[in-house]
Design a protein around this motif. Structure first.
Motif, PDB file in Angstrom:
ATOM      1  N   ALA A   1       0.830  -1.211   0.000  1.00 54.71           N
ATOM      2  CA  ALA A   1       0.000   0.000   0.000  1.00 54.71           C
ATOM      3  C   ALA A   1       0.864   1.261   0.000  1.00 54.71           C
ATOM      4  CB  ALA A   1      -0.956  -0.012   1.188  1.00 54.71           C
ATOM      5  N   PRO A   2       1.682   1.442  -1.032  1.00 53.05           N
ATOM      6  CA  PRO A   2       2.608   2.584  -1.038  1.00 53.05           C
ATOM      7  C   PRO A   2       1.896   3.926  -1.071  1.00 53.05           C
ATOM      8  CG  PRO A   2       2.542   1.577  -3.203  1.00 53.05           C
ATOM      9  CD  PRO A   2       1.772   0.671  -2.291  1.00 53.05           C
ATOM     10  N   LYS A   3       2.604   4.937  -0.547  1.00 51.06           N
ATOM     11  CA  LYS A   3       2.134   6.313  -0.559  1.00 51.06           C
ATOM     12  C   LYS A   3       3.087   7.145  -1.411  1.00 51.06           C
ATOM     13  CE  LYS A   3       0.072   6.020   4.052  1.00 51.06           C
ATOM     14  NZ  LYS A   3      -0.010   6.643   5.404  1.00 51.06           N
ATOM     15  N   PRO A   4       2.640   8.311  -1.864  1.00 52.54           N
ATOM     16  CA  PRO A   4       3.522   9.166  -2.688  1.00 52.54           C
ATOM     17  C   PRO A   4       4.877   9.441  -2.036  1.00 52.54           C
ATOM     18  CG  PRO A   4       1.287   9.976  -2.824  1.00 52.54           C
ATOM     19  CD  PRO A   4       1.266   8.865  -1.802  1.00 52.54           C
ATOM     20  N   GLU A   5       4.921   9.525  -0.710  1.00 48.38           N
ATOM     21  CA  GLU A   5       6.187   9.805  -0.038  1.00 48.38           C
ATOM     22  C   GLU A   5       7.173   8.630  -0.099  1.00 48.38           C
ATOM     23  OE1 GLU A   5       3.103  10.167   1.314  1.00 48.38           O
ATOM     24  OE2 GLU A   5       3.104   9.607   3.449  1.00 48.38           O
ATOM     25  N   ASP A   6       6.724   7.485  -0.593  1.00 49.18           N
ATOM     26  CA  ASP A   6       7.639   6.352  -0.796  1.00 49.18           C
ATOM     27  C   ASP A   6       8.403   6.488  -2.112  1.00 49.18           C
ATOM     28  OD1 ASP A   6       5.106   4.224   0.581  1.00 49.18           O
ATOM     29  OD2 ASP A   6       6.894   5.015   1.585  1.00 49.18           O
ATOM     30  N   SER A   7       8.061   7.483  -2.915  1.00 47.07           N
ATOM     31  CA  SER A   7       8.754   7.707  -4.193  1.00 47.07           C
ATOM     32  C   SER A   7      10.212   8.037  -3.929  1.00 47.07           C
ATOM     33  CB  SER A   7       8.089   8.843  -4.965  1.00 47.07           C
ATOM     34  OG  SER A   7       6.762   8.521  -5.307  1.00 47.07           O
ATOM     35  N   ALA A   8      11.099   7.276  -4.556  1.00 55.85           N
ATOM     36  CA  ALA A   8      12.547   7.434  -4.368  1.00 55.85           C
ATOM     37  C   ALA A   8      13.241   6.385  -5.231  1.00 55.85           C
ATOM     38  CB  ALA A   8      12.945   7.233  -2.907  1.00 55.85           C
ATOM     39  N   THR A   9      14.563   6.428  -5.253  1.00 56.95           N
ATOM     40  CA  THR A   9      15.328   5.344  -5.853  1.00 56.95           C
ATOM     41  C   THR A   9      15.775   4.406  -4.738  1.00 56.95           C
ATOM     42  OG1 THR A   9      16.114   6.663  -7.727  1.00 56.95           O
ATOM     43  CG2 THR A   9      17.424   4.746  -7.126  1.00 56.95           C
ATOM     44  N   TYR A  10      15.546   3.115  -4.933  1.00 57.61           N
ATOM     45  CA  TYR A  10      15.913   2.119  -3.940  1.00 57.61           C
ATOM     46  C   TYR A  10      17.140   1.357  -4.448  1.00 57.61           C
ATOM     47  CZ  TYR A  10      11.658   3.305  -1.546  1.00 57.61           C
ATOM     48  OH  TYR A  10      10.685   3.999  -0.871  1.00 57.61           O
ATOM     49  N   LEU A  11      18.181   1.378  -3.636  1.00 61.36           N
ATOM     50  CA  LEU A  11      19.462   0.760  -3.985  1.00 61.36           C
ATOM     51  C   LEU A  11      19.703  -0.486  -3.152  1.00 61.36           C
ATOM     52  CD1 LEU A  11      21.586   4.051  -3.951  1.00 61.36           C
ATOM     53  CD2 LEU A  11      21.107   2.698  -5.981  1.00 61.36           C
ATOM     54  N   CYS A  12      20.233  -1.497  -3.802  1.00 59.81           N
ATOM     55  CA  CYS A  12      20.621  -2.736  -3.140  1.00 59.81           C
ATOM     56  C   CYS A  12      22.146  -2.841  -3.218  1.00 59.81           C
ATOM     57  CB  CYS A  12      19.953  -3.896  -3.871  1.00 59.81           C
ATOM     58  SG  CYS A  12      20.512  -5.533  -3.409  1.00 59.81           S
ATOM     59  N   ALA A  13      22.769  -3.365  -2.176  1.00 55.43           N
ATOM     60  CA  ALA A  13      24.229  -3.515  -2.184  1.00 55.43           C
ATOM     61  C   ALA A  13      24.601  -4.791  -1.441  1.00 55.43           C
ATOM     62  CB  ALA A  13      24.899  -2.309  -1.525  1.00 55.43           C
ATOM     63  N   VAL A  14      25.721  -5.403  -1.839  1.00 51.46           N
ATOM     64  CA  VAL A  14      26.203  -6.606  -1.166  1.00 51.46           C
ATOM     65  C   VAL A  14      27.617  -6.385  -0.642  1.00 51.46           C
ATOM     66  CG1 VAL A  14      24.765  -8.182  -2.501  1.00 51.46           C
ATOM     67  CG2 VAL A  14      27.084  -7.654  -3.283  1.00 51.46           C
ATOM     68  N   LEU A  15      27.909  -7.090   0.420  1.00 51.15           N
ATOM     69  CA  LEU A  15      29.243  -7.110   1.008  1.00 51.15           C
ATOM     70  C   LEU A  15      29.669  -8.565   1.055  1.00 51.15           C
ATOM     71  CD1 LEU A  15      31.378  -5.286   2.472  1.00 51.15           C
ATOM     72  CD2 LEU A  15      30.277  -5.952   4.597  1.00 51.15           C
ATOM     73  N   SER A  16      30.814  -8.874   0.432  1.00 51.71           N
ATOM     74  CA  SER A  16      31.232 -10.269   0.380  1.00 51.71           C
ATOM     75  C   SER A  16      32.241 -10.577   1.475  1.00 51.71           C
ATOM     76  CB  SER A  16      31.844 -10.593  -0.985  1.00 51.71           C
ATOM     77  OG  SER A  16      33.159 -10.082  -1.066  1.00 51.71           O
ATOM     78  N   ASN A  17      32.441 -11.877   1.699  1.00 55.28           N
ATOM     79  CA  ASN A  17      33.439 -12.296   2.682  1.00 55.28           C
ATOM     80  C   ASN A  17      34.855 -12.013   2.196  1.00 55.28           C
ATOM     81  OD1 ASN A  17      31.661 -13.319   4.627  1.00 55.28           O
ATOM     82  ND2 ASN A  17      31.423 -15.225   3.495  1.00 55.28           N
ATOM     83  N   GLN A  18      35.015 -11.880   0.865  1.00 52.98           N
ATOM     84  CA  GLN A  18      36.336 -11.662   0.278  1.00 52.98           C
ATOM     85  C   GLN A  18      36.763 -10.202   0.352  1.00 52.98           C
ATOM     86  OE1 GLN A  18      38.150 -14.247  -0.664  1.00 52.98           O
ATOM     87  NE2 GLN A  18      36.457 -15.604  -0.173  1.00 52.98           N
ATOM     88  N   GLY A  19      35.834  -9.313   0.079  1.00 54.32           N
ATOM     89  CA  GLY A  19      36.187  -7.894   0.011  1.00 54.32           C
ATOM     90  C   GLY A  19      35.520  -7.105   1.112  1.00 54.32           C
ATOM     91  N   GLY A  20      36.019  -5.904   1.368  1.00 48.15           N
ATOM     92  CA  GLY A  20      35.457  -5.095   2.425  1.00 48.15           C
ATOM     93  C   GLY A  20      34.612  -3.953   1.939  1.00 48.15           C
ATOM     94  N   LYS A  21      34.272  -3.933   0.634  1.00 46.40           N
ATOM     95  CA  LYS A  21      33.516  -2.797   0.132  1.00 46.40           C
ATOM     96  C   LYS A  21      32.146  -3.213  -0.367  1.00 46.40           C
ATOM     97  CE  LYS A  21      35.714  -2.886  -4.459  1.00 46.40           C
ATOM     98  NZ  LYS A  21      37.041  -3.455  -4.212  1.00 46.40           N
ATOM     99  N   LEU A  22      31.198  -2.266  -0.252  1.00 46.53           N
ATOM    100  CA  LEU A  22      29.851  -2.486  -0.752  1.00 46.53           C
ATOM    101  C   LEU A  22      29.850  -2.420  -2.272  1.00 46.53           C
ATOM    102  CD1 LEU A  22      27.533  -0.352   1.582  1.00 46.53           C
ATOM    103  CD2 LEU A  22      27.890  -2.813   1.616  1.00 46.53           C
ATOM    104  N   ILE A  23      29.158  -3.380  -2.916  1.00 45.32           N
ATOM    105  CA  ILE A  23      28.933  -3.358  -4.350  1.00 45.32           C
ATOM    106  C   ILE A  23      27.460  -3.047  -4.565  1.00 45.32           C
ATOM    107  CG2 ILE A  23      29.064  -4.624  -6.527  1.00 45.32           C
ATOM    108  CD1 ILE A  23      31.771  -4.166  -5.185  1.00 45.32           C
TER     109      ILE A  23
END
Lengths: 116, 110
Positions: free
Chosen positions: B77-99
């Motif tokens: 039940a989204p509202k207009p204020e939910d309008s935005a860009t949604y970003l997903c990122a992963v952190l692996s066991n090998q590296g220390g940075k977000l992708i």
């Protein structure tokens, strides 16, 4: 609690000129990050500092980009000389110590750079 | 190489019309998957961290779920204020940075 501060918010320069960005992280945050976000893409890490030491700069174009973090607090990111493809938003983020456990990153508002 | 792909690139909803955003990832050992919200002219704002398959987190109208290959951000039940860009990122066991993925631009019309 004050957030991450960045300045300037906007910058327009000609190609081959130099530019510098400033970041003041949240007080007490030992880890500081600089990201580049090109329009329509997610942020890409350029450099990560732990206190005033570099942890990761593998994606920093070192022939033109440089960054420093004096006294483990404020940081500056410099581009010299700028290219057209450097047009992007430059985001600074900070977090508590990032060691064994990941800590949430808090982002600043970013600096929008346009290179003409 | 660690990789994150988000779909769709853009999503337009009517207010109250529930939907889901997808984040597919390939990573050499997942340490964590993160969802951020980014409003125009602002930096990303942290929403959730998920650590293992089967985990779910909720915040207001948002619910994030995680499998071994993808994560979903469900918007109820989204509202207009939910309008935005949604970003997903992963952190692996090998590296220390977000992708980060490229993001999904959500627009909710009244």
């Amino acid at each position: 609690e004050a957030g991450v501060a960045q300045s300037p918010r906007y910058k327009i320069i000609e190609k081959r000129q130099s530019v510098a960005f400033w970041c003041n992280p949240i007080s007490g945050h030992a880890t500081l990050y600089w990201y580049q976000q090109i329009l329509g893409q997610g942020p890409k890490l350029l450099i990560q500092f732990q206190n005033n030491g570099v942890v990761d700069d593998s994606q920093l174009p070192k022939d033109r980009f440089s960054a420093e973090r004096l006294k483990g607090v404020d940081s500056t990111l410099k581009i010299q000389p700028a290219k057209l493809e450097d047009s992007a938003v430059y985001l600074c983020a900070s977090s508590l110590t990032q060691g064994r456990f990941y800590n949430e990153q808090f982002f600043g508002p970013g600096t929008r750079l346009t290179v003409l | 190489e660690d990789q994150v792909t988000q779909s769709p690139e853009a999503l337009r909803l009517q207010e109250g019309e529930s939907s889901s955003l997808n984040c597919s990832y390939t990573v050499s050992g997942l340490r964590g998957l993160f969802w951020y919200r980014q409003d125009p002219g602002k930096g990303p704002e942290f929403l959730f961290t998920l650590y293992s398959a089967g985990e779910e987190k909720e915040k207001e109208r948002l619910k994030a779920t995680l499998t071994k290959k993808e994560s979903f951000l469900h918007i109820t039940a989204p509202k207009p204020e939910d309008s935005a860009t949604y970003l997903c990122a992963v952190l692996s066991n090998q590296g220390g940075k977000l992708i980060f993925g490229q993001g999904t631009e959500l627009s909710v019309k009244p």
